[in-house]
Structures are given as structure tokens and as C-alpha cells.
Design a protein around this motif. Sequence first.
Motif, PDB file in Angstrom:
ATOM      1  N   THR A   5       0.895  -1.178  -0.170  1.00  0.00           N
ATOM      2  CA  THR A   5      -0.104   0.093   0.095  1.00  0.00           C
ATOM      3  C   THR A   5       0.967   1.286  -0.013  1.00  0.00           C
ATOM      4  N   THR A   6       0.517   2.029  -1.049  1.00  0.00           N
ATOM      5  CA  THR A   6       1.483   3.094  -1.142  1.00  0.00           C
ATOM      6  C   THR A   6       0.849   4.612  -0.229  1.00  0.00           C
ATOM      7  N   PRO A   7       1.725   5.411  -0.073  1.00  0.00           N
ATOM      8  CA  PRO A   7       1.092   6.436   0.787  1.00  0.00           C
ATOM      9  C   PRO A   7      -0.108   7.103   0.108  1.00  0.00           C
ATOM     10  N   GLU A  11      -3.887   7.645   1.611  1.00  0.00           N
ATOM     11  CA  GLU A  11      -4.529   8.977   1.512  1.00  0.00           C
ATOM     12  C   GLU A  11      -5.899   8.914   0.826  1.00  0.00           C
ATOM     13  N   MET A  12      -5.760   8.128  -0.264  1.00  0.00           N
ATOM     14  CA  MET A  12      -7.161   8.198  -1.062  1.00  0.00           C
ATOM     15  C   MET A  12      -8.072   7.250  -0.131  1.00  0.00           C
ATOM     16  N   ARG A  18     -13.577  10.005   4.792  1.00  0.00           N
ATOM     17  CA  ARG A  18     -14.108  11.189   5.240  1.00  0.00           C
ATOM     18  C   ARG A  18     -15.509  11.522   4.270  1.00  0.00           C
ATOM     19  N   LEU A  19     -15.202  11.430   3.190  1.00  0.00           N
ATOM     20  CA  LEU A  19     -16.306  11.589   2.301  1.00  0.00           C
ATOM     21  C   LEU A  19     -17.718  10.946   2.430  1.00  0.00           C
TER      22      LEU A  19
END
Length: 83
Positions: A5-7, A11-12, A18-19
Motif C-alpha cells: 500500500t502506497t502513501p 490517502e485516497m 471522510r467523504l
Amino acid sequence: MTKETTPLELEMEATRERLASTIDQLVHRASPKTIAKRELTSMKGYFVDLQTGQPRTDNILKVAGGVLGVVVLFAVVRKVASD
């Protein structure tokens, strides 16, 4: 092959969460039941102090005076119209 898992992916995913939370809050706020409850509390707050539970007699008297004025006005108009 293992997928790391990339940063950016992290973040996505956080943005999606949050959305989703924001959408849930908006759906709750816009529901008719919530709107009715909010308006009822607002109207009740006009006549009763919501913190202490004490009646706001000044506002109650204003509304009662207005209702009485309208009733008297209708009675006078009806009397004049029938003469």
C-alpha cells in the motif's frame, strides 16, 4: 507478487472515509424527521427556556395577544358585514 500500500493509496482511502462520513451527516441533516425535530425544538425554545424549562411569559403573552387581536378583528368585521 505482493502488493504494497502506497502513501497515495492510504490517502485516497482516508479521503473516501471522510467523504462517506460527510455524506452520512448530510443525509441525516436533510431527513424530514430530523428537520421536523429541529423545527419543533426551535418553536418550543420560543415559548420555553430549553436550559431551565421555565416558560417565557413575554413571548407567550405576545402570541396570545396576537391571537386575541385576530379574533376580535374577525368578530368586528363579521358584525359590520352583517349590518
